[in-house]
Design a protein around this motif. Structure first.
Motif, PDB file in Angstrom:
ATOM      1  N   ARG A  38       0.824  -1.214   0.000  1.00 42.53           N
ATOM      2  CA  ARG A  38       0.000   0.000   0.000  1.00 42.53           C
ATOM      3  C   ARG A  38       0.862   1.269   0.000  1.00 42.53           C
ATOM      4  NH1 ARG A  38      -3.645  -1.395   5.253  1.00 42.53           N
ATOM      5  NH2 ARG A  38      -4.538  -3.393   4.576  1.00 42.53           N
ATOM      6  N   TYR A  39       2.133   1.112   0.348  1.00 43.73           N
ATOM      7  CA  TYR A  39       2.999   2.268   0.539  1.00 43.73           C
ATOM      8  C   TYR A  39       4.171   2.238  -0.443  1.00 43.73           C
ATOM      9  CZ  TYR A  39       0.607   2.249   5.098  1.00 43.73           C
ATOM     10  OH  TYR A  39      -0.328   2.238   6.092  1.00 43.73           O
ATOM     11  N   LYS A  40       4.837   3.386  -0.518  1.00 42.21           N
ATOM     12  CA  LYS A  40       6.097   3.467  -1.251  1.00 42.21           C
ATOM     13  C   LYS A  40       7.141   4.022  -0.287  1.00 42.21           C
ATOM     14  CE  LYS A  40       8.328   5.238  -5.438  1.00 42.21           C
ATOM     15  NZ  LYS A  40       8.943   3.929  -5.717  1.00 42.21           N
ATOM     16  N   PHE A  41       8.048   3.156   0.142  1.00 40.90           N
ATOM     17  CA  PHE A  41       9.082   3.541   1.092  1.00 40.90           C
ATOM     18  C   PHE A  41      10.443   3.582   0.406  1.00 40.90           C
ATOM     19  CE2 PHE A  41       6.113   1.048   3.951  1.00 40.90           C
ATOM     20  CZ  PHE A  41       5.544   2.170   4.547  1.00 40.90           C
ATOM     21  N   ASN A  42      11.324   4.434   0.912  1.00 40.26           N
ATOM     22  CA  ASN A  42      12.693   4.456   0.399  1.00 40.26           C
ATOM     23  C   ASN A  42      13.605   3.482   1.147  1.00 40.26           C
ATOM     24  OD1 ASN A  42      12.441   6.420  -1.668  1.00 40.26           O
ATOM     25  ND2 ASN A  42      12.399   8.042  -0.124  1.00 40.26           N
ATOM     26  N   PRO A  98      22.067   0.050  15.383  1.00 41.27           N
ATOM     27  CA  PRO A  98      23.204   0.813  14.849  1.00 41.27           C
ATOM     28  C   PRO A  98      22.802   1.806  13.754  1.00 41.27           C
ATOM     29  CG  PRO A  98      23.155  -1.342  13.832  1.00 41.27           C
ATOM     30  CD  PRO A  98      22.015  -1.320  14.829  1.00 41.27           C
ATOM     31  N   PHE A  99      21.759   2.599  14.031  1.00 40.11           N
ATOM     32  CA  PHE A  99      21.255   3.534  13.037  1.00 40.11           C
ATOM     33  C   PHE A  99      20.966   4.884  13.683  1.00 40.11           C
ATOM     34  CE2 PHE A  99      19.430  -0.729  12.067  1.00 40.11           C
ATOM     35  CZ  PHE A  99      20.248  -1.043  10.986  1.00 40.11           C
ATOM     36  N   GLU A 100      20.986   5.917  12.864  1.00 44.24           N
ATOM     37  CA  GLU A 100      20.667   7.261  13.332  1.00 44.24           C
ATOM     38  C   GLU A 100      19.172   7.373  13.650  1.00 44.24           C
ATOM     39  OE1 GLU A 100      21.787   9.846  10.203  1.00 44.24           O
ATOM     40  OE2 GLU A 100      23.912   9.293  10.248  1.00 44.24           O
ATOM     41  N   ASP A 101      18.826   8.411  14.394  1.00 45.43           N
ATOM     42  CA  ASP A 101      17.422   8.702  14.671  1.00 45.43           C
ATOM     43  C   ASP A 101      16.685   8.968  13.355  1.00 45.43           C
ATOM     44  OD1 ASP A 101      18.342   8.601  17.240  1.00 45.43           O
ATOM     45  OD2 ASP A 101      17.883  10.689  17.743  1.00 45.43           O
ATOM     46  N   ASN A 102      15.417   8.574  13.300  1.00 47.95           N
ATOM     47  CA  ASN A 102      14.542   8.874  12.153  1.00 47.95           C
ATOM     48  C   ASN A 102      15.105   8.362  10.822  1.00 47.95           C
ATOM     49  OD1 ASN A 102      12.884  10.548  13.960  1.00 47.95           O
ATOM     50  ND2 ASN A 102      14.541  12.040  13.799  1.00 47.95           N
ATOM     51  N   TYR A 103      15.687   7.184  10.845  1.00 47.26           N
ATOM     52  CA  TYR A 103      16.424   6.670   9.678  1.00 47.26           C
ATOM     53  C   TYR A 103      15.535   5.920   8.691  1.00 47.26           C
ATOM     54  CZ  TYR A 103      20.607   4.927   7.274  1.00 47.26           C
ATOM     55  OH  TYR A 103      21.584   4.671   6.355  1.00 47.26           O
ATOM     56  N   PHE A 104      14.459   5.286   9.187  1.00 46.27           N
ATOM     57  CA  PHE A 104      13.663   4.395   8.344  1.00 46.27           C
ATOM     58  C   PHE A 104      12.253   4.925   8.112  1.00 46.27           C
ATOM     59  CE2 PHE A 104      16.824   1.568  10.283  1.00 46.27           C
ATOM     60  CZ  PHE A 104      17.367   1.000   9.136  1.00 46.27           C
ATOM     61  N   ARG A 128      12.781   5.245  17.993  1.00 39.11           N
ATOM     62  CA  ARG A 128      13.887   6.182  17.755  1.00 39.11           C
ATOM     63  C   ARG A 128      14.317   6.217  16.294  1.00 39.11           C
ATOM     64  NH1 ARG A 128      19.210   5.910  17.097  1.00 39.11           N
ATOM     65  NH2 ARG A 128      19.318   3.673  17.504  1.00 39.11           N
ATOM     66  N   VAL A 129      14.449   5.051  15.662  1.00 40.89           N
ATOM     67  CA  VAL A 129      15.011   5.011  14.307  1.00 40.89           C
ATOM     68  C   VAL A 129      13.951   5.186  13.217  1.00 40.89           C
ATOM     69  CG1 VAL A 129      16.907   3.538  15.084  1.00 40.89           C
ATOM     70  CG2 VAL A 129      14.878   2.473  14.057  1.00 40.89           C
ATOM     71  N   LEU A 130      12.695   5.298  13.609  1.00 40.86           N
ATOM     72  CA  LEU A 130      11.617   5.449  12.632  1.00 40.86           C
ATOM     73  C   LEU A 130      11.335   6.927  12.382  1.00 40.86           C
ATOM     74  CD1 LEU A 130       9.621   3.641  11.020  1.00 40.86           C
ATOM     75  CD2 LEU A 130       8.047   3.825  12.966  1.00 40.86           C
ATOM     76  N   HIS A 131      11.114   7.279  11.123  1.00 38.19           N
ATOM     77  CA  HIS A 131      10.727   8.638  10.754  1.00 38.19           C
ATOM     78  C   HIS A 131       9.448   9.041  11.481  1.00 38.19           C
ATOM     79  CE1 HIS A 131      12.889   9.072   6.605  1.00 38.19           C
ATOM     80  NE2 HIS A 131      13.654   9.409   7.620  1.00 38.19           N
ATOM     81  N   SER A 132       9.292  10.337  11.676  1.00 36.06           N
ATOM     82  CA  SER A 132       8.024  10.845  12.169  1.00 36.06           C
ATOM     83  C   SER A 132       6.909  10.423  11.212  1.00 36.06           C
ATOM     84  CB  SER A 132       8.074  12.377  12.260  1.00 36.06           C
ATOM     85  OG  SER A 132       6.834  12.886  12.650  1.00 36.06           O
ATOM     86  N   GLU A 133       5.871   9.839  11.751  1.00 34.09           N
ATOM     87  CA  GLU A 133       4.755   9.289  10.981  1.00 34.09           C
ATOM     88  C   GLU A 133       5.140   8.029  10.199  1.00 34.09           C
ATOM     89  OE1 GLU A 133       1.494  10.497  11.202  1.00 34.09           O
ATOM     90  OE2 GLU A 133       2.423  11.657  12.787  1.00 34.09           O
ATOM     91  N   GLY A 134       6.326   7.452  10.495  1.00 32.43           N
ATOM     92  CA  GLY A 134       6.721   6.203   9.846  1.00 32.43           C
ATOM     93  C   GLY A 134       5.853   5.042  10.286  1.00 32.43           C
ATOM     94  N   ARG A 246       1.666   3.715  13.587  1.00 31.80           N
ATOM     95  CA  ARG A 246       2.400   4.850  13.038  1.00 31.80           C
ATOM     96  C   ARG A 246       3.122   5.568  14.173  1.00 31.80           C
ATOM     97  NH1 ARG A 246       1.658   7.435   8.196  1.00 31.80           N
ATOM     98  NH2 ARG A 246      -0.294   6.323   7.810  1.00 31.80           N
ATOM     99  N   LYS A 247       4.366   5.942  13.942  1.00 28.50           N
ATOM    100  CA  LYS A 247       5.099   6.706  14.944  1.00 28.50           C
ATOM    101  C   LYS A 247       4.410   8.048  15.139  1.00 28.50           C
ATOM    102  CE  LYS A 247       9.597   8.803  15.957  1.00 28.50           C
ATOM    103  NZ  LYS A 247      11.031   8.861  15.607  1.00 28.50           N
ATOM    104  N   HIS A 248       4.101   8.324  16.390  1.00 33.73           N
ATOM    105  CA  HIS A 248       3.386   9.557  16.722  1.00 33.73           C
ATOM    106  C   HIS A 248       4.290  10.421  17.587  1.00 33.73           C
ATOM    107  CE1 HIS A 248      -0.163  12.079  17.424  1.00 33.73           C
ATOM    108  NE2 HIS A 248       0.228  12.143  18.684  1.00 33.73           N
TER     109      HIS A 248
END
Length: 253
Positions: A38-42, A98-104, A128-134, A246-248
């Motif tokens: 349903r989504y298109k993720f990078n 081992p990832f930056e904040d908001n990475y995925f 932590r590693v999920l994008h806002s609204e990820g 969803r990350k809130h």
């Protein structure tokens, strides 16, 4: 150090082989692929990626540019990397990702949380590693499924729990790999939703998932499979739960 080494040896022994083609997927895996389509993720993360086969199917489903994986098994990490997954060996019970904040853009954790001593640390790191609204898709067994309620009422061990690593003790029959007894935290429908809300994951949708039953043609297994198909439409009673959240950022209402 030695505790970590023992966990890795155990993980190498019982590492799952994930499906390479859609035709090999079970009903739960097909539903997860449908969700991702349903989504298109990078950039996506598969926590507990095993050999990485299913990670690649996830990547293809959402047309992601990159797929990362976390796996405690050294064998699994090697196989996943060979499959094109950017895999890292990690014990997520007590180690930071081992990832930056908001990475995925999205994270998938299939049948992982029930194997952890510390699900709180795991959820903190996913947040932590999920994008806002990820998007965070999690699957786990349902301790309050109708099967388990009936089993407990009749004096049997609930199916996703076990008291031995070797023997099927206290259950009416063996069900898939649950005899391994490595489920540490088992969740009811209500409990897993409440826990996710504490870590600021806003629930988007919850789906039921059917059992992975033995391929047995006896009449009672045919009946069980029919009942199972019906129950999978009722998440609070189904054998498994698929949660799309969803990350809130801020307080979850």
């Amino acid at each position: 150090f030695w505790k970590m080494k023992a966990k890795i040896r155990y993980a190498d022994t019982f590492m799952d082989t994930t499906p390479r083609r859609i035709e090999e997927c079970d009903a739960r895996q097909l539903e997860v692929l449908k969700i991702f389509s349903r989504y298109k993720f990078n950039r996506i993360l598969d926590v507990g990626c095993a050999d990485g086969n299913f990670s690649i199917l996830l990547k293809e489903a959402c047309n992601a540019k990159e797929v990362y994986g976390i796996e405690i098994s050294e064998k699994g990490v090697k196989l996943a990397r060979n499959n094109g997954v950017k895999a890292f060996q990690l014990d997520i019970d007590d180690r930071d990702f081992p990832f930056e904040d908001n990475y995925f853009d999205a994270i998938f954790a299939g049948e992982i949380i029930e194997h952890l001593y510390n699900p709180d640390h795991f959820l903190e790191e996913c947040y932590r590693v999920l994008h806002s609204e990820g998007i965070f898709v999690l699957t786990t067994r349902n301790l309050a499924s109708l099967y388990n309620r009936i089993a407990l009422l009749l004096g049997f061990q609930p199916f996703p729990t076990s008291v031995s690593l070797r023997f099927n003790v206290g259950r009416p029959f063996e069900v898939s790999d649950e005899i391994l007894g490595d489920h540490i935290r088992v969740f009811t429908y209500r409990a897993i939703l409440q826990l996710l809300s504490f870590y600021n994951f806003k629930i988007v949708e919850v789906k039921g998932a059917p059992s992975v039953l033995p391929k047995n043609k006896k009449w009672y297994f045919i009946v069980i499979r029919l009942i199972d198909k019906i129950l999978s439409r009722i998440p609070s009673l189904s054998q498994g739960i698929i949660i799309i959240s969803r990350k809130h950022v801020g307080d979850v209402k």
